[in-house]
Scaffold this motif. Structure first.
Motif, PDB file in Angstrom:
ATOM      1  N   CYS A   1      18.031 -41.774  17.910  1.00  0.00           N
ATOM      2  CA  CYS A   1      17.582 -43.173  17.873  1.00  0.00           C
ATOM      3  C   CYS A   1      18.585 -44.100  18.551  1.00  0.00           C
ATOM      4  N   ALA A   2      19.866 -43.843  18.352  1.00  0.00           N
ATOM      5  CA  ALA A   2      20.882 -44.671  19.003  1.00  0.00           C
ATOM      6  C   ALA A   2      20.793 -44.533  20.518  1.00  0.00           C
TER       7      ALA A   2
ATOM      8  N   PHE B   1      26.392 -45.780  12.527  1.00  0.00           N
ATOM      9  CA  PHE B   1      25.175 -46.092  13.289  1.00  0.00           C
ATOM     10  C   PHE B   1      25.059 -47.595  13.493  1.00  0.00           C
TER      11      PHE B   1
ATOM     12  N   ASN C   1      15.954 -48.084  15.875  1.00  0.00           N
ATOM     13  CA  ASN C   1      16.450 -47.944  14.515  1.00  0.00           C
ATOM     14  C   ASN C   1      16.084 -46.558  14.013  1.00  0.00           C
ATOM     15  N   THR C   2      16.429 -46.239  12.780  1.00  0.00           N
ATOM     16  CA  THR C   2      16.108 -44.946  12.202  1.00  0.00           C
ATOM     17  C   THR C   2      15.075 -45.106  11.104  1.00  0.00           C
TER      18      THR C   2
ATOM     19  N   HIS D   1      25.759 -49.238  17.418  1.00  0.00           N
ATOM     20  CA  HIS D   1      24.442 -49.372  18.040  1.00  0.00           C
ATOM     21  C   HIS D   1      24.456 -50.438  19.134  1.00  0.00           C
ATOM     22  N   GLN D   2      23.671 -50.203  20.197  1.00  0.00           N
ATOM     23  CA  GLN D   2      23.639 -51.151  21.314  1.00  0.00           C
ATOM     24  C   GLN D   2      22.956 -52.466  20.955  1.00  0.00           C
TER      25      GLN D   2
ATOM     26  N   ILE E   1      21.051 -54.639  14.712  1.00  0.00           N
ATOM     27  CA  ILE E   1      20.407 -53.466  14.145  1.00  0.00           C
ATOM     28  C   ILE E   1      20.400 -53.477  12.613  1.00  0.00           C
TER      29      ILE E   1
ATOM     30  N   GLY F   1      18.062 -46.582  21.727  1.00  0.00           N
ATOM     31  CA  GLY F   1      18.163 -47.994  21.377  1.00  0.00           C
ATOM     32  C   GLY F   1      17.245 -48.400  20.243  1.00  0.00           C
TER      33      GLY F   1
ATOM     34  N   GLU G   1      19.979 -40.095  13.900  1.00  0.00           N
ATOM     35  CA  GLU G   1      20.789 -41.247  14.289  1.00  0.00           C
ATOM     36  C   GLU G   1      21.256 -41.138  15.734  1.00  0.00           C
TER      37      GLU G   1
END
Length: 441
Positions: free
Chosen positions: A347-348, A363, A353-354, A367-368, A372, A351, A344
């Motif tokens: 991936c964060a 998450f 997803n997981t 998230h930016q 998401i 930018g 997480e």
């Protein structure tokens, strides 16, 4: 080994001697005294590379037996194959999911099936679409690092209000087309001022147009590039140069700024809709753009409602090349990246997803990409479109890209372009089956 690897077919163009020399030169192990050094090659630079370096640092600090040496490598796919041919590969390499079948066919990967079972890494830990793309001939060859969902981004300020939400945006391709041509505008001299949508902008996924219409690129061991469904898809893309003018589109696109800059056509208001990945939000934020936007699955043909909720996926993956010196220690690092907290954070930071089935609320909240949660939902759709598992997919992708360009520039009809691509690929596929798969047919 050169014949089995098919290096010329895989576009690396080298002999075994050169591969061996390259491997001896490239993989140096300057770790910490008393620890096993795991050499990790990755393709990322910049912020993406820095994010993975932090994950590597966290792993190195988490135990005292293994030191992971992280190296950013250009042309990582070719160099990893060369190093494997020279029997001196890195212990871990970061490649793309759509290359896994090719690497496995080339005998360039370590089979991870048993290592995963021994370390309690299970299919149920992952969103199925991401895990399944790494299983080839019933064996596991890779594990995810950072996956991506690719869908349709829409600028709400550039479409009529009645279509400016996820709920009201056109669901079918036919309704989508009507809207896109309606909102496209031209200047007084006939040049394009704004295009609703252009299949060639950015044009990274032409191989996926066919699956959007129910097409497949191969069935069994037969290529089906010019199938009726794929033909229907590319006849659809041909509507854009037909309606807007091939030269008009070409001139319009020549003025586009580079991807991820404020002059990017979607960011600059020159296109209202665009196929792009989960990372797009980071570039919107980075350019300090404040326009309203949302994401939706790509529309489906009205006579095929079963094709609704389509999204493309891709993923960066971690593999252990065949012949590595420390496969167990390498897998320990790969397993560390699969931890929910580690994946997480990684991936964060990129930018994305997981790939994991379980996702923390934090998450989603931090998230930016504010969409998401919706993108994560799309990744779990049964209609998600991954790259197909066939060893010549890189060649298929390249040939379809050529066909798409020929269609978009009105050089060939969709039928002629796909027929030509099919014919070219038939020879490549036969060569691949003979040299790589050992098929005597």
């Amino acid at each position: 080994m050169t014949t089995k690897l098919g290096l010329s077919l895989l576009a690396v163009g080298a002999v075994v001697v050169a591969a061996a020399v390259y491997g001896d030169m490239a993989v140096s192990r300057q770790g910490e005294s008393g620890k096993v050094t795991v050499v990790y090659w990755e393709k990322w630079t910049g912020a993406e590379g820095e994010a993975m370096q932090r994950a590597v640092n966290d792993f190195n600090a988490s135990q005292n037996r293994i030191f992971v040496q992280y190296l950013s490598i250009s042309d990582i796919d070719k160099k990893t194959l060369l190093a494997a041919a020279g029997s001196n590969p890195p212990d871990v390499a970061g490649i793309w999911q759509d290359q896994v079948a090719q690497f496995a066919d080339a005998k360039a990967l370590t089979d991870l099936t048993d290592l995963a079972a021994q370390n309690n890494v299970k299919a149920s830990d992952y969103i199925p679409s991401f895990y399944d793309g790494l299983v080839y001939h019933d064996r596991l060859w890779a594990l995810p690092s950072t996956p991506s969902v690719i869908c349709l981004y829409v600028r709400a300020d550039l479409v009529p209000k009645e279509y400016a939400t996820q709920e009201t945006f056109p669901k079918t391709i036919e309704a989508f087309d009507d809207l896109m041509f309606k909102i496209s505008t031209k200047n007084s001299n006939g040049t394009l001022k704004m295009a609703g949508f252009l299949p060639a902008s950015p044009g990274w996924y032409p191989w996926a147009w066919g699956p959007l219409f129910g097409g497949k690129l191969f069935v069994g061991d037969k290529l089906t590039i010019n199938s009726p469904e794929n033909l229907k898809a590319f006849e659809w893309t041909a509507l854009f140069p037909k309606n807007l003018g091939a030269q008009t589109i070409a001139s319009f696109q020549s003025g586009f700024g580079a991807f991820a800059t404020p002059q990017d056509p979607f960011l600059d208001g020159k296109t209202a809709c665009e196929i792009n990945g989960v990372w797009k939000a980071g570039y919107i934020n980075g350019a300090h753009k404040t326009f309203p936007w949302f994401v939706v699955p790509f529309p489906y043909p009205k006579d095929h409602p079963e094709l609704a909720n389509h999204a493309f996926i891709n993923e960066d993956v971690l593999v252990i090349p065949r012949g590595t010196k420390h496969p167990k220690e390498a897998f320990e690092f790969v397993k560390f990246i699969q931890r929910q907290d580690v994946m997480e954070r990684l991936c964060a930071a990129q930018g994305k997803n997981t790939a994991l089935a379980k996702v923390s609320e934090n998450f989603f909240k931090t998230h930016q990409n504010r969409e998401i949660r919706y993108l994560d939902h799309m990744a779990r759709s049964s209609n998600v479109i991954p790259a197909p598992q066939i060893g010549i997919f890189p060649q298929i992708r390249n040939e379809i890209s050529v066909a798409a360009q020929e269609i978009n520039t009105d050089q060939k009809s969709a039928k002629q372009a796909l027929d030509d691509a099919q014919n070219r690929l038939e020879g490549q596929w036969q060569l691949y089956r003979t040299q790589i798969l050992g098929d005597a047919k």
